[in-house]
Scaffold this active site. Structure first.
Site, short mmCIF file in Angstrom:
data_model
loop_
_atom_site.label_atom_id
_atom_site.label_comp_id
_atom_site.label_asym_id
_atom_site.label_seq_id
_atom_site.Cartn_x
_atom_site.Cartn_y
_atom_site.Cartn_z
N HIS A 90 10.65 49.77 35.28
CA HIS A 90 11.70 49.86 34.27
C HIS A 90 12.14 48.47 33.81
O HIS A 90 12.30 47.56 34.60
CB HIS A 90 12.88 50.72 34.73
CG HIS A 90 13.70 50.19 35.87
ND1 HIS A 90 14.74 49.30 35.70
CD2 HIS A 90 13.67 50.46 37.19
CE1 HIS A 90 15.30 49.04 36.85
NE2 HIS A 90 14.67 49.72 37.79
N ASP A 104 14.98 44.26 40.62
CA ASP A 104 15.26 45.59 40.06
C ASP A 104 15.47 45.50 38.56
O ASP A 104 16.60 45.52 38.11
CB ASP A 104 16.49 46.16 40.77
CG ASP A 104 16.73 47.62 40.47
OD1 ASP A 104 15.86 48.24 39.82
OD2 ASP A 104 17.77 48.15 40.85
N GLU A 138 16.83 52.95 32.69
CA GLU A 138 16.66 53.62 33.98
C GLU A 138 17.96 53.61 34.78
O GLU A 138 18.38 54.62 35.35
CB GLU A 138 15.53 52.94 34.76
CG GLU A 138 15.11 53.65 36.03
CD GLU A 138 15.88 53.20 37.26
OE1 GLU A 138 15.67 53.79 38.33
OE2 GLU A 138 16.70 52.26 37.15
N GLU A 139 18.59 52.45 34.82
CA GLU A 139 19.81 52.31 35.63
C GLU A 139 20.98 53.10 35.07
O GLU A 139 21.91 53.45 35.79
CB GLU A 139 20.19 50.83 35.75
CG GLU A 139 19.15 49.95 36.39
CD GLU A 139 18.99 50.20 37.87
OE1 GLU A 139 19.66 51.11 38.40
OE2 GLU A 139 18.19 49.49 38.51
N ASP A 166 9.13 50.16 41.74
CA ASP A 166 10.54 49.80 41.71
C ASP A 166 10.93 49.32 43.11
O ASP A 166 11.97 49.67 43.63
CB ASP A 166 11.39 51.01 41.30
CG ASP A 166 12.80 50.62 40.87
OD1 ASP A 166 13.09 49.41 40.85
OD2 ASP A 166 13.59 51.51 40.57
#
Length: 244
Positions: A90, A104, A138-139, A166
């Site tokens: 992501h 991340d 994504e987050e 990830d």
């Protein structure tokens, strides 16, 4: 406003939208510090030292929804171009002491891009189409992957596998997956399994929506990185994971 410490060195951001709007939203200022930083502030206060804190709290409220996009490229398959392997990470990041953008998920994005570069450089001609995707949002709620599924519902049965990196900077440490994949996966991963030890797998913040009909296969990770999850999902009939 209020300043308080978290329960660990992981600083979490969260909110409760409710009936709040751009014109009618909270005006209070609340700041969370890591446990370590808050402990230092408390120690200074306890010994009588003056503490001065400065924060940049310039927040902007924008009308939504805000359009965004996944980044997608692919190598067409030579024999089964309608069947797809997805390699992804992501692109958005969530920056904090426990989950920094480099882990991340810049590592996952770089892995997907490097896989694409190596395959293109080598002149690989895969039988199935290999699609490289950098997910957006994504987050914030898996928006990119969920949106992809919604836009490509008819293609879901033709997705053979989805790989999502990830997992930060740790190294591969074992596999858990469907029994029907045992022989194939043991053969493919024998060199890395021999070089590393098997550990208990953990959950991940992967794009789950892509693989709602697939059986999970986990790549467990070993190391000291604070953000260490990687999942691989494979389409299969069985939904019960079995240790490989």
């Amino acid at each position: 406003g209020r300043v308080y410490g978290s329960r660990s060195d992981l600083v979490l951001t969260f909110g409760q939208p409710g009936d709040r709007t751009v014109k009618d939203h909270p005006k209070d200022r609340v700041v969370m510090l890591s446990k370590t930083d808050m402990a230092r502030i408390k120690r200074n206060l306890e010994v009588g030292q003056q503490v001065e804190l400065e924060f940049n709290l310039h927040h902007i409220w924008l009308e939504g929804p805000r359009p965004n996009s996944n980044v997608i490229g692919e190598i067409p398959g030579t024999e089964k171009p309608d069947e797809v392997i997805i390699v992804s990470g992501h692109l958005d990041s969530w920056d904090g002491p426990g989950s920094q953008g480099a882990l991340d998920n810049a590592t996952g994005s770089c892995t997907a891009l490097e896989a694409a570069r190596i395959l293109m450089k080598s002149g690989a001609k895969p039988k199935r189409t290999i699609r490289f995707i950098l997910w957006t949002g994504e987050e914030q709620g898996l928006f990119g992957s969920r949106g992809y599924v919604e836009a490509h519902k008819d293609e879901m049965p033709k997705i053979s596998a989805v790989l999502v990196d990830d997992g930060g900077t740790n190294y591969q440490g074992g596999y858990i997956g469907p029994e029907c994949s045992r022989e194939m996966m043991e053969t493919a991963f024998a060199p890395t399994v021999k070089a590393t030890k098997t550990t208990t797998p953990a959950s991940s913040d992967e794009p789950l929506a892509i693989v709602l009909a697939c059986t999970a296969m986990t790549i467990a990770k070993v190391g000291i990185s604070t953000h260490w999850y990687v999942y691989v999902r494979l389409a299969a009939n069985s939904r019960m994971p079995t240790l490989i």
